[in-house]
Design a protein around this motif. Structure first.
Motif, PDB file in Angstrom:
ATOM      1  N   TYR A  85       0.827  -1.205   0.000  1.00  0.00           N
ATOM      2  CA  TYR A  85       0.000   0.000   0.000  1.00  0.00           C
ATOM      3  C   TYR A  85       0.864   1.258   0.000  1.00  0.00           C
ATOM      4  O   TYR A  85       0.642   2.185  -0.794  1.00  0.00           O
ATOM      5  CB  TYR A  85      -0.923  -0.003   1.216  1.00  0.00           C
ATOM      6  N   PHE A 100       2.489   2.077  -3.352  1.00  0.00           N
ATOM      7  CA  PHE A 100       1.605   2.807  -4.262  1.00  0.00           C
ATOM      8  C   PHE A 100       1.538   4.290  -3.906  1.00  0.00           C
ATOM      9  O   PHE A 100       1.476   5.151  -4.778  1.00  0.00           O
ATOM     10  CB  PHE A 100       0.184   2.217  -4.204  1.00  0.00           C
ATOM     11  N   LYS A 101       1.542   4.595  -2.622  1.00  0.00           N
ATOM     12  CA  LYS A 101       1.359   5.975  -2.177  1.00  0.00           C
ATOM     13  C   LYS A 101       2.596   6.847  -2.400  1.00  0.00           C
ATOM     14  O   LYS A 101       2.504   8.075  -2.363  1.00  0.00           O
ATOM     15  CB  LYS A 101       1.000   5.977  -0.687  1.00  0.00           C
ATOM     16  N   ASP A 123      -2.002   6.304  -8.232  1.00  0.00           N
ATOM     17  CA  ASP A 123      -1.863   5.270  -9.255  1.00  0.00           C
ATOM     18  C   ASP A 123      -3.187   4.501  -9.337  1.00  0.00           C
ATOM     19  O   ASP A 123      -3.637   3.930  -8.340  1.00  0.00           O
ATOM     20  CB  ASP A 123      -0.718   4.332  -8.842  1.00  0.00           C
ATOM     21  N   LEU A 161      -3.828   1.023  -7.731  1.00  0.00           N
ATOM     22  CA  LEU A 161      -4.141   0.859  -6.316  1.00  0.00           C
ATOM     23  C   LEU A 161      -5.623   0.569  -6.116  1.00  0.00           C
ATOM     24  O   LEU A 161      -5.997  -0.267  -5.288  1.00  0.00           O
ATOM     25  CB  LEU A 161      -3.738   2.110  -5.536  1.00  0.00           C
ATOM     26  N   TYR A 162      -6.461   1.249  -6.887  1.00  0.00           N
ATOM     27  CA  TYR A 162      -7.914   1.083  -6.762  1.00  0.00           C
ATOM     28  C   TYR A 162      -8.313  -0.369  -6.970  1.00  0.00           C
ATOM     29  O   TYR A 162      -9.162  -0.903  -6.259  1.00  0.00           O
ATOM     30  CB  TYR A 162      -8.618   1.973  -7.791  1.00  0.00           C
ATOM     31  N   THR A 164      -6.308  -3.005  -6.774  1.00  0.00           N
ATOM     32  CA  THR A 164      -5.490  -3.963  -6.018  1.00  0.00           C
ATOM     33  C   THR A 164      -5.890  -4.030  -4.551  1.00  0.00           C
ATOM     34  O   THR A 164      -6.008  -5.121  -3.986  1.00  0.00           O
ATOM     35  CB  THR A 164      -3.994  -3.598  -6.134  1.00  0.00           C
ATOM     36  N   LYS A 213       3.676  -3.251  -8.119  1.00  0.00           N
ATOM     37  CA  LYS A 213       2.545  -2.373  -8.403  1.00  0.00           C
ATOM     38  C   LYS A 213       1.696  -2.871  -9.572  1.00  0.00           C
ATOM     39  O   LYS A 213       0.488  -2.658  -9.594  1.00  0.00           O
ATOM     40  CB  LYS A 213       3.042  -0.947  -8.662  1.00  0.00           C
ATOM     41  N   LYS A 230      -3.458   0.984   7.470  1.00  0.00           N
ATOM     42  CA  LYS A 230      -2.697   1.561   6.361  1.00  0.00           C
ATOM     43  C   LYS A 230      -1.266   1.924   6.746  1.00  0.00           C
ATOM     44  O   LYS A 230      -0.420   2.139   5.875  1.00  0.00           O
ATOM     45  CB  LYS A 230      -3.379   2.832   5.860  1.00  0.00           C
TER      46      LYS A 230
END
Length: 605
Positions: A333, A336-337, A347, A350-351, A353, A481, A524
């Motif tokens: 996570y 991705f951030k 990205d 991420l939505y 995954t 990713k 998170k």
């Protein structure tokens, strides 16, 4: 006296059969035998369908056979702390029957493939086109089966001759040839066969364009070429693999391209499945068109089988009806951030995954939903109500808007894309880097994948002619990713040799560290592995840290257990089998170093 009467009765019976032969010599189509079945092309077409059906079983890709590799990587952890636990911790015991399911189901596939090939004959290229296609599919699926058996069990028994089943010696095949019990020697023998099967399949199968409607859902030359390259890379044959990957990119085996919308690779329905990006995928019936009976083993024969998969059930959050077993790692996570898109958004991968609430998702695709249920910043969804966890969205309907909760069991209809064109591009870049170091060509292939996600291009100058640095970018940024929470990462960790290098093993522990907590506000958060207290001699987290809820899967890894042990019950049933490195907790580092393969050192990016 009795024998004489029986003989007379038999003679009279034979005479009656002879006189009425036209009426009585009937074949029951529901009781086929090897003598009556398999003598026509139509029969062999049915057998090929059976081969495909076997790759949709519990131990192949319907659930366990897919998820074992998902959770033995560093992108996913076991949030239920029960199911899949020994696979996640890489310490599967030899007495756990679940670890045998993949062995069982892949050999079902192999047996049918061997039967088909025995009927076609050895001169595959000398038979009519329809038979060539049949043989090509059987070779591809047998290669796929042994590819998985090697990747999971290291030294499976190699059976390629259907006639061998006619004797007890052949049926109880050995995985130790001429007394050689080194599991890695058998690994090489079987992988040689894998490469040969895929290479032969390439020559026999049409491209997806030539195959047309027939090719949808079937193996094609492109699928065989893609898996051939994968098999070559498992043993660092980068020159050979790159040649094959370049042919795929050039369109030699059909035209492949990236879908504009990344999410189209993880939805069900004819508008999305078997698309331009997919080299090969496992076919499952869409929601609403399935039967009602879950079929967990190859021996079930219900005409009302669901013909879906249960990946979604393992991934799905408990609050949405899922079994809440597997979650995405906080490391994935946070990866991705770290990098924003060219328009300063997240990205989009991420939505699809990880199922988290993000302000950027308002108005994007289906928005901040979890199985059509709205999520808010104050009410995120976690996988497991006791241990937390970031929900995995990929290969589930968490983000597709189809239904509001998990339909547990073998009901998910999303086809599992086993190889996508993005994998071809990133593998080509990896091979190019291994052969020539960072090149503009390698960078260009990577940038094709990044542009689909609307990320800034990489520049060759960023890597200062440092092959280790570009490898780090591919292995720990681009591939996670693009393929995060899909099967394949465990295979990568083995081929890269990361279990045989202390720095890489430490890195894996850092990637996999989590805080088990039902506090939804913490799931998170990145966990600073370096700040946690560890035992100086073993490197494992101290009990005071595990008591606080911290855990990292790779702390529990036992040498040799990057593979699954061969189940003790299987060894008991077949006296010709020997165990592998996991059965005896053997270190496989010498195999890696004897091949003169290098483990890339960890590089800070």
């Amino acid at each position: 006296m009795k024998l004489s009467n029986i003989s007379l009765a038999l003679l009279l019976g034979i005479g009656a059969l002879t006189s009425c032969s036209e009426k009585l010599e009937l074949t029951n189509p529901n009781q086929q035998t090897t003598a009556t079945f398999g003598n026509t092309v139509a029969d062999l077409e049915e057998s090929i369908i059976a081969c495909y059906n076997h790759i949709r079983m519990e131990g192949t890709y319907a659930r366990v056979g897919y998820n074992i590799d998902v959770c033995r990587g560093d992108e996913v952890w076991n949030s239920s702390q029960v199911w899949y636990m020994p696979f996640d911790d890489l310490n599967e015991p030899i007495t756990d029957e679940i670890g045998q399911w993949s062995w069982r189901d892949w050999y079902y596939t192999i047996n049918v493939c061997n039967y088909v090939l025995s009927r076609v004959g050895q001169d595959y290229l000398g038979v009519p086109e329809q038979l060539q296609r049949i043989a090509g599919q059987a070779l591809f699926l047998r290669g796929l089966a042994y590819y998985n058996l090697c990747g999971y069990y290291q030294n499976p028994a190699l059976i390629v001759d259907y006639e061998s089943y006619s004797t007890l010696e052949g049926l109880y095949a050995s995985n130790a040839v001429e007394g050689d019990q080194d599991p890695n020697d058998q690994y090489d023998r079987v992988m040689d066969q894998v490469e040969q099967d895929f290479e032969r399949a390439i020559a026999l199968l049409p491209s997806k364009e030539v195959g047309g409607e027939w090719a949808k859902g079937r193996a094609t030359s492109g699928a065989a070429a893609g898996f051939y390259a994968r098999a070559l890379m498992m043993r660092h044959k980068y020159n050979e693999a790159l040649a094959v990957l370049k042919e795929i990119i050039a369109g030699t085996y059909g035209k492949y391209e990236l879908m504009k919308n990344y999410g189209d690779n993880f939805r069900e329905g004819p508008a999305y499945e078997n698309n331009a990006e997919s080299l090969f995928e496992v076919q499952f019936l869409d929601y609403g068109s399935q039967g009602t009976d879950d079929e967990w083993t190859p021996v079930n024969t219900s005409p009302n089988a669901t013909q879906g998969h249960a990946i979604e059930s393992n991934f799905g959050p408990g609050d949405c009806g899922g079994w809440a077993d597997l979650s995405a790692s906080p490391w994935l996570y946070q990866l991705f951030k770290k990098e924003r898109t060219t328009d300063n958004s997240l990205d989009p991968r991420l939505y699809w995954t990880i199922g988290t609430y993000e302000p950027e998702w308002e108005g994007f695709e289906y928005g901040n939903v979890c199985y059509t249920q709205p999520m808010t910043a104050d009410a995120p969804v976690v996988t497991n109500n006791n241990y937390g966890g970031l929900p995995i969205a990929k290969n589930t309907n968490l983000r597709t808007g189809i239904y509001d909760k998990v339909v547990t069991g073998l009901h998910c209809g999303i086809n599992l894309r086993l190889m996508r064109y993005s994998d071809v591009l990133l593998r080509a870049a990896e091979c190019e880097n291994e052969i020539s170091g960072p090149t503009q060509q390698a960078i260009d292939w990577i940038n094709q994948v990044r542009r689909r996600a609307n990320l800034n291009d990489l520049a060759l100058a960023d890597f200062n002619n440092n092959a280790d640095k570009l490898f780090e970018q591919i292995a720990n940024v681009e591939r996670p990713k693009e393929f995060g929470c899909e099967t394949g990462r465990g295979f990568d960790l083995i081929r890269w040799g990361w279990f045989y290098n202390s720095d890489r093993l430490k890195q894996l522990k850092a990637h996999a560290v989590v805080l088990r907590s039902n506090d939804k506000s913490t799931v998170k958060n990145a966990v600073d592995y370096s700040s946690l207290k560890k035992d100086e001699s073993t490197g494992k987290l101290l009990k005071e840290e595990t008591d606080r809820g911290y855990k990292t899967s790779f702390d529990e890894w036992i040498q040799g257990h990057e593979f699954l042990p061969i189940y003790q019950g299987t060894l008991n049933n077949n006296p010709n089998l020997v165990g592998n490195s996991a059965n005896f907790s053997l270190n496989n580092a010498s195999y890696f170093t004897n091949k003169r393969w290098t483990v890339h050192p960890v590089v800070d990016l």
